[in-house]
Write a protein that holds these residues in place. Structure first.
Motif, PDB file in Angstrom:
ATOM      1  N   GLN A 116       5.588   5.533   3.285  1.00 46.31           N
ATOM      2  CA  GLN A 116       4.990   6.860   3.101  1.00 46.31           C
ATOM      3  C   GLN A 116       3.552   6.923   3.619  1.00 46.31           C
ATOM      4  N   MET A 117       3.243   6.157   4.621  1.00 50.20           N
ATOM      5  CA  MET A 117       1.896   6.170   5.183  1.00 50.20           C
ATOM      6  C   MET A 117       1.889   6.943   6.501  1.00 50.20           C
TER       7      MET A 117
ATOM      8  N   ALA B  79      -0.839  10.283   0.969  1.00 46.86           N
ATOM      9  CA  ALA B  79      -0.529   9.841   2.333  1.00 46.86           C
ATOM     10  C   ALA B  79      -1.701   9.089   2.966  1.00 46.86           C
ATOM     11  N   LEU B  80      -1.870   7.850   2.560  1.00 47.88           N
ATOM     12  CA  LEU B  80      -2.893   6.994   3.147  1.00 47.88           C
ATOM     13  C   LEU B  80      -2.741   6.945   4.668  1.00 47.88           C
ATOM     14  N   GLN B  81      -3.847   6.740   5.351  1.00 53.82           N
ATOM     15  CA  GLN B  81      -3.839   6.753   6.812  1.00 53.82           C
ATOM     16  C   GLN B  81      -4.369   5.449   7.389  1.00 53.82           C
ATOM     17  N   VAL B  82      -3.874   5.133   8.576  1.00 55.34           N
ATOM     18  CA  VAL B  82      -4.383   4.002   9.352  1.00 55.34           C
ATOM     19  C   VAL B  82      -4.646   4.501  10.762  1.00 55.34           C
TER      20      VAL B  82
ATOM     21  N   LEU C   5       0.837  -1.207   0.000  1.00 56.99           N
ATOM     22  CA  LEU C   5       0.000   0.000   0.000  1.00 56.99           C
ATOM     23  C   LEU C   5       0.871   1.256   0.000  1.00 56.99           C
ATOM     24  N   SER C   6       2.069   1.161  -0.494  1.00 59.43           N
ATOM     25  CA  SER C   6       3.080   2.194  -0.333  1.00 59.43           C
ATOM     26  C   SER C   6       2.987   3.323  -1.353  1.00 59.43           C
ATOM     27  N   TRP C   7       3.642   4.428  -0.987  1.00 59.17           N
ATOM     28  CA  TRP C   7       3.966   5.530  -1.893  1.00 59.17           C
ATOM     29  C   TRP C   7       2.773   6.163  -2.589  1.00 59.17           C
ATOM     30  N   SER C   8       1.766   6.505  -1.829  1.00 58.92           N
ATOM     31  CA  SER C   8       0.677   7.332  -2.348  1.00 58.92           C
ATOM     32  C   SER C   8       0.984   8.781  -2.021  1.00 58.92           C
ATOM     33  N   GLU C   9       0.880   9.669  -2.999  1.00 59.96           N
ATOM     34  CA  GLU C   9       1.109  11.095  -2.775  1.00 59.96           C
ATOM     35  C   GLU C   9       0.070  11.679  -1.827  1.00 59.96           C
TER      36      GLU C   9
END
Length: 270
Positions: free
Chosen positions: A201-202, A179-182, A173-177
């Motif tokens: 990058q999360m 910034a995915l959140q958990v 689930l990496s490297w989304s511009e």
């Protein structure tokens, strides 16, 4: 009587011929109608400026389409690899980067995807879904072993439904511009077969349970947390880390790091 025997002999001969053809690789099973329709609906909702899905045509055999792999025995779709064929790397020539940008799929991921019930491999990496949320219904693909959404520009909170993918071995689930959140990693505890996890990058600021849950994954071998936002790195809980052999903590933003190294815990920092 002779007529009956002749019919029986003929049936046996046809059966043996069919078995012989199957064993010799001459038997071919095309895709199912329902799965072809599901893929066509998926295509309709995608923007494809470089026509990567040009082979996806009505009445075609979806097992012969680009990016699709089917079972030779059943014709069911097993793999759907829609990753961008070009790497997003500015060290390469400008023309190749332009090809990368042009080859991005965008639009929406149609819910028809759940009709591919035998899917084991799904790769949407390197595309541009422009900040839409990761579809919750991906959690219905119970046979998935590989899910790669890296760099596909999804946004928002990771849906807990991904925790239903109990057969998953690799999750990226990496490297989304965006910034995915958990906010909680409790969903992750259902992935007991998971071997490779990339959350680079999360934003993990609100997920105080992340280390505790990751510690509970018995099969995890590779963990990547590069460039994550983690404002507190809690002490490592006691547990068996013998399966983990690669850990990437590069570029983590503002962490307090403390390790209680357990016996048999061998970490190779990538």
């Amino acid at each position: 009587m002779k007529s009956t025997m002749s019919v029986s002999v003929a049936l046996v001969f046809l059966e043996l011929f069919a078995i012989s053809s199957f064993c010799s690789g001459n038997s071919y099973v095309g895709c199912t109608d329902s799965e072809r329709e599901a893929l066509l609906k998926l295509k309709q909702d995608l923007k494809d400026p470089s026509n990567r899905l040009g082979s996806w045509v009505v009445d075609g055999d979806c097992c012969k389409w680009a990016e699709v792999v089917c079972s030779n025995l059943t014709g069911h779709v097993l793999q759907l690899s829609l990753r961008n064929p070009f790497r997003n790397d500015l060290r390469y020539a400008t023309t190749e980067y332009e090809d990368y940008m042009r080859s991005m799929l965008s639009g929406n991921v149609n819910p028809s995807l759940v009709d591919l019930k035998h899917l084991t491999h799904l790769d949407l990496s390197g595309n541009d879904f422009q900040g839409i949320r990761i579809p919750k219904y991906l959690g219905s693909l119970k046979n998935l072993r590989y899910l790669n959404l890296s760099g596909a520009e999804f946004a928002g909170i990771i849906p807990h439904q991904l925790g239903n993918l109990s057969n998953l071995r690799c999750l990226d689930l990496s490297w989304s511009e965006y910034a995915l959140q958990v906010h909680s990693f409790s969903w992750l505890s259902g992935l007991s077969l998971l071997e490779h996890l990339d959350l680079s990058q999360m934003n993990l600021n609100k997920a105080s349970d992340w280390l505790l849950v990751i510690n509970s994954l018995p099969s995890l071998k590779v963990l990547k947390l590069s460039d994550c936002e983690i404002h507190h790195f809690p002490p490592l809980p006691s547990g068996n880390y013998s399966s983990l052999n690669a850990l990437d903590l590069s570029k983590i933003i503002f962490i307090t790091l403390f390790f209680n190294t357990a016996a048999g815990f061998l970490v190779s920092v990538i």
